[in-house]
Design a protein around this motif. Sequence first.
Motif, mmCIF file in Angstrom:
data_model
loop_
_atom_site.group_PDB
_atom_site.id
_atom_site.type_symbol
_atom_site.label_atom_id
_atom_site.label_comp_id
_atom_site.label_asym_id
_atom_site.label_seq_id
_atom_site.Cartn_x
_atom_site.Cartn_y
_atom_site.Cartn_z
ATOM 1 N N ASP A 184 0.826 -1.259 -0.050
ATOM 2 C CA ASP A 184 -0.190 0.050 -0.200
ATOM 3 C C ASP A 184 0.794 1.107 0.157
ATOM 4 N N SER A 185 1.840 1.096 0.531
ATOM 5 C CA SER A 185 2.994 2.322 0.620
ATOM 6 C C SER A 185 3.504 2.712 -0.777
ATOM 7 N N ASP A 186 3.151 1.921 -1.669
ATOM 8 C CA ASP A 186 4.025 1.904 -2.865
ATOM 9 C C ASP A 186 3.006 3.176 -3.767
ATOM 10 N N PHE A 187 1.937 3.329 -3.113
ATOM 11 C CA PHE A 187 0.739 4.182 -3.517
ATOM 12 C C PHE A 187 0.962 5.582 -2.779
ATOM 13 N N VAL A 188 1.833 5.687 -1.919
ATOM 14 C CA VAL A 188 1.784 6.985 -1.185
ATOM 15 C C VAL A 188 2.973 7.666 -1.872
ATOM 16 N N PHE A 189 2.826 8.908 -2.102
ATOM 17 C CA PHE A 189 3.912 9.800 -2.604
ATOM 18 C C PHE A 189 4.820 10.173 -1.406
ATOM 19 N N THR A 190 6.169 9.926 -1.608
ATOM 20 C CA THR A 190 7.239 10.618 -0.761
ATOM 21 C C THR A 190 7.963 11.408 -1.866
ATOM 22 N N ALA A 191 8.211 12.888 -1.191
ATOM 23 C CA ALA A 191 8.733 13.725 -2.047
ATOM 24 C C ALA A 191 10.144 13.283 -2.228
ATOM 25 N N PRO A 192 11.023 13.328 -3.316
ATOM 26 C CA PRO A 192 12.430 13.211 -3.359
ATOM 27 C C PRO A 192 13.247 14.388 -2.728
ATOM 28 N N VAL A 193 14.632 14.118 -2.529
ATOM 29 C CA VAL A 193 15.179 15.186 -1.904
ATOM 30 C C VAL A 193 15.190 16.391 -2.715
ATOM 31 N N SER A 194 15.007 17.618 -2.161
ATOM 32 C CA SER A 194 14.969 18.890 -2.741
ATOM 33 C C SER A 194 13.803 19.005 -3.886
ATOM 34 N N ALA A 195 13.100 18.372 -3.651
ATOM 35 C CA ALA A 195 11.808 18.367 -4.812
ATOM 36 C C ALA A 195 11.165 19.678 -4.389
ATOM 37 N N SER A 196 10.582 20.459 -5.304
ATOM 38 C CA SER A 196 9.908 21.531 -4.921
ATOM 39 C C SER A 196 8.361 21.350 -5.335
#
Lengths: 265, 264
Positions: free
Chosen positions: A242-254
């Motif tokens: 399920d966690s694969d569908f949750v977005f985690t912002a990449p480092v330094s993403a704006s």
Amino acid sequence: MKLLFSIANGLLLMFAGCATAQEQTNVPPATSDTVASTSTDNTLLPRAETLLHSACDFLAQAPAFSFKGETWREHLNDEGQKIQFSRSVEMDVKRPDGLRLEISSPSSERCFWYDGKTLTILDRTHNWYSTAAMPPTLDDAIDSARDDYGIDLPLIDFAVSDPYTNAIAKVESAKYYGIGPVLGVPCYHLAFAQQNVDWQIWIEVGPQPLIRKFVITHKNDPGQPEFTAFITSWDLTDRIADSDFVFTAPVSASKIEMRKEQSAH
Amino acid sequence: MKLFPILRPVALPVSILTVCALCYNLPAAEYGSLRGNNRSSGPSQPAQHQQPQESRQPEIRQPQPEARPEQRPEQRPQDHPEQREVPQRPDEHFQPAPEQVDRARAEAADTRRQDIAPERQQSYFWSDYHRGMNIDRLPGGYRRIGLRGHNYFYFGGVFYDNGPSGYVVIAPPVDAEIPDLPPGAETVVVGSSIYYYAAGAFYLQQPDGGYLVVAPPMGAVVSLLPPDATESDVNGIAYYVADGVYYLPVMQNGVTAFEIVPQP
């Protein structure tokens, strides 16, 4: 001589009957509902509907699936020449409310996540992402993304809860064109016509009626450009967390703003 | 005799038909899914006898005044340029009808959502040029454009001025008029106006059919930054700046685009 001729004819007929029977064993029997739904002028051939139904049901019954493939989209340039643009695609679906779609090329990389609440789009090329609140079901989220934000999610027909109903919603005729190879895989070839588009689909022959190729012809546009998709691999195991569908912002993403589609006057 | 009692029964159907006619004039969006395409189209018609392939006539859009005209090949020799002095009438632009604006907006959105701008850009003449670039000779078929007593040169979306070693690529001078749009010009709708955008310049169609370079309109959303845009971080927000104009990255139709905003 006449006896030999008769025997030869009989043998030929026998082998022809066997070949037809062999092909038939791979085709699910037509249901009475399917036959009954055929229009009276026979423009919707039962075999095409049956094959499509089996492929769609196979997808609908899978609690989760993934596929990889390529899309080729035609666009008319200023001189009227049809130019094709390709993308690699990967889709993960976990019913009822998980979707991840990656669309990439050397010029553009985008990824879409839906987790039952939010649609997130990541522009990997620029490391920008954007979010929008979505309805709680995948079907409604797909429609909201299209209607409210004008977003194209290619091949999303595979992910809806009822792929068959979705596919035939505006179909006016259906035809079967036999078996042909798609990237080496024998497939049933079906063609459907609607008022807005024509489309074709190739369904793998065998116990798993997987979709291998899909073509949409925008027949009312100049040049009748086509959208083509090849599905190169399928994974029907429920390996997606399920966690694969949750977005985690990449480092330094704006984060940037997601704009709604402007409405007509 | 009062006409309204007679007209009332027909007014509503006529207005509905008019709206429907306008709706059907909108271009068909090209989605990569049946669901996306089917939501664009109207209600399905009852199944008819299947039409044979030969009788199907693809809809050919007739050229509209605001549509991109066919690129005319220019083969004039360099010693036979055309000089045009443009009168200063910035208010007399071609005014598109509302349905033309809607059509342009729909076409622009459809092109944008396909996310092919980065590849298409590389096929255009102007993509190889940037401001300040020096060249020793102008391309064949260039045009001489007179503006405020000065001669500029133009070809394929690129403007030139005399330079130290021949010619130098310059920013498109505002009020310069060209007869045809540059190749690959992007349609940009702002309010009720239709602009065209290429190589960092905005154009407005003129009543005489030409296209005038105009200042970048506030609120315009474009797919590609001007060639010489530079990144500028203001209070933690990334902007891009070109010729003093600020572009803010936004997500439009599922792809990154850039909106012209006031200076932060």
